[in-house]
Design an enzyme around this catalytic site. Structure first.
Site, mmCIF file in Angstrom:
data_model
loop_
_atom_site.group_PDB
_atom_site.id
_atom_site.type_symbol
_atom_site.label_atom_id
_atom_site.label_comp_id
_atom_site.label_asym_id
_atom_site.label_seq_id
_atom_site.Cartn_x
_atom_site.Cartn_y
_atom_site.Cartn_z
ATOM 1 N N HIS A 101 4.557 -19.354 -1.684
ATOM 2 C CA HIS A 101 4.395 -18.492 -2.703
ATOM 3 C C HIS A 101 4.865 -18.926 -3.952
ATOM 4 C CE1 HIS A 101 3.560 -14.425 -4.565
ATOM 5 N NE2 HIS A 101 4.591 -14.716 -5.295
ATOM 6 N N CYS A 102 4.434 -19.314 -4.839
ATOM 7 C CA CYS A 102 4.785 -19.865 -6.123
ATOM 8 C C CYS A 102 5.060 -19.143 -7.178
ATOM 9 C CB CYS A 102 3.975 -20.930 -6.517
ATOM 10 S SG CYS A 102 4.449 -22.198 -7.907
ATOM 11 N N PRO A 103 6.444 -19.224 -7.727
ATOM 12 C CA PRO A 103 6.720 -18.191 -8.756
ATOM 13 C C PRO A 103 6.081 -18.754 -10.292
ATOM 14 C CG PRO A 103 8.636 -19.434 -8.022
ATOM 15 C CD PRO A 103 7.390 -19.719 -7.115
ATOM 16 N N ASN A 121 2.994 -17.178 -10.241
ATOM 17 C CA ASN A 121 2.918 -15.711 -9.615
ATOM 18 C C ASN A 121 1.870 -15.632 -8.513
ATOM 19 O OD1 ASN A 121 3.723 -13.087 -9.392
ATOM 20 N ND2 ASN A 121 2.547 -12.515 -11.098
#
Length: 376
Positions: free
Chosen positions: A163-165, A168
């Site tokens: 999950h890549c911030p 998002n």
């Protein structure tokens, strides 16, 4: 009693407000990147090219090349952010009847029998550390190979990488190619800016630039481009290595476990085929952020020599053929395994009369000794 009734809606309201605030905060990194991108466009196009460059030919070449990299960067970034992660198809979910049985039955052999019926005809090869079927208690489904539950999205994501911030979004089967191109084009974008800005950056320190606000934009533009180039090059290099080995980030940290044991290269098919798993067979689309990845995200070819005895025997490198009353999971070559889950067509409906004729289901499909472990 009256106070208690009023307290419950109030608690629900606070919980809903907290979740909305969290969702807004998740967009802060995206807004940060977008702000830097907008400023870099102004600094490069206006302050550097239009106001600082004196050679007309240099201006034209730099502006054309810059806008090419800028367009590809923004396009791939947009696709990575707004491409929805793919979730397991309905065949992997427990039926309504099984869910009711699951609620009534105590944990133990009765529940395991429910999971046996749900998992026996699915094309799955990976297991938990104890050798059990991977089951998501939160989503109430049997996890396909390479599928993991994302705690941020609160969903099971097909071929989840991470999950890549910064986008998002979950990076997985549906948008991994876009994420890889985003890294590539953002790196090229930064390198191009740093290379063309270098001579003017040197002039800044040698007092060769006029004393205007452009000189400060030129200085900070070079620093920002150089800094991002260093971080992006290491990240892009790491994901290139993952693609060459046909691994996800999660699989690199914890190797997938098959029935015969852990195999860190269980999904590796060789460099060329590994590359095609992500970019597809048509090379003309490799550099464009359009979906061309092979497969459907629910099953993957493996290089395993020791085939899972509980699955249908198939040639090495092909997915197993499994059948139940309503669905057929056909074996496909890599070239024929283009995904149709991103369209409106129903998944797992590619059946053929010729494939059905003379088909024999081996005895191993009954899964007599299957054990199941809930995994969240």
């Amino acid at each position: 009693m009256r106070c208690g009734k009023m307290a419950a809606p109030a608690a629900g309201t606070r919980g809903g407000a907290r979740r909305r605030c969290q969702r807004l905060l998740y967009w802060v990194p995206v807004l940060f990147i977008s702000s830097i991108l907008c400023w870099s466009y102004y600094a490069y196009v206006t302050q550097l090219c239009l106001l600082s460059m004196e050679n007309i030919g240099e201006k034209v070449v730099c502006l054309i090349a810059y806008h090419l990299f800028f367009m590809l960067f923004v396009w791939s970034y947009w696709k990575t952010i707004f491409t929805l992660p793919m979730n397991p198809s309905k065949e992997f979910h427990l039926s309504y009847a099984d869910k009711e049985l699951l609620e009534r039955e105590p944990r133990g052999e009765a529940q395991q029998e429910i999971f046996r019926r749900a998992a026996k005809d699915l094309p799955i090869y990976t297991r938990t550390m104890s050798g059990a079927i991977r089951y998501c208690d939160r989503c109430q489904l049997v996890k396909p190979d390479r599928c993991h539950h994302c705690s941020v999205c609160d969903k099971c994501i097909l071929k989840m990488d991470h999950h890549c911030p910064w986008v998002n979004n979950c990076v997985g089967f549906s948008n991994y190619k876009f994420f890889l191109l985003f890294l590539a084009y953002s790196l090229l974008y930064c390198l191009f800016i740093a290379a063309t800005d270098l001579q003017y950056f040197i002039k800044f320190w040698t007092n060769g630039l006029p004393d205007t606000q452009a000189k400060f934009h030129i200085m900070f533009l070079f620093f920002a481009a150089a800094m991002f180039s260093v971080s992006l090059s290491s990240l892009f290099g790491y994901h290139c290595w993952l693609v060459s080995k046909n691994k996800s980030t999660l699989e690199a940290f914890r190797a997938p476990i098959f029935r015969h044991g852990t195999d860190k290269n269980g999904f590796s098919l060789g460099f060329s085929k590994n590359l095609r798993q992500v970019f597809g067979d048509e090379k003309k689309y490799w550099l464009l952020p359009v979906f061309t990845s092979l497969g459907d995200g629910c099953s993957f070819p493996t290089c395993l020599v020791n085939q899972d005895p509980e699955q249908v025997s198939t040639p090495v490198g092909l997915n197993s053929t499994t059948k139940n009353e309503n669905h057929l999971f056909p074996p496909k070559t890599l070239r024929d395994s283009q995904s149709h889950l991103l369209t409106d067509t129903q998944s797992w409906t590619e059946s053929s009369a010729n494939a059905e004729k003379g088909k024999v289901v081996p005895k191993g499909m009954s899964n007599p000794g299957l054990t199941v472990e809930n995994e969240t």
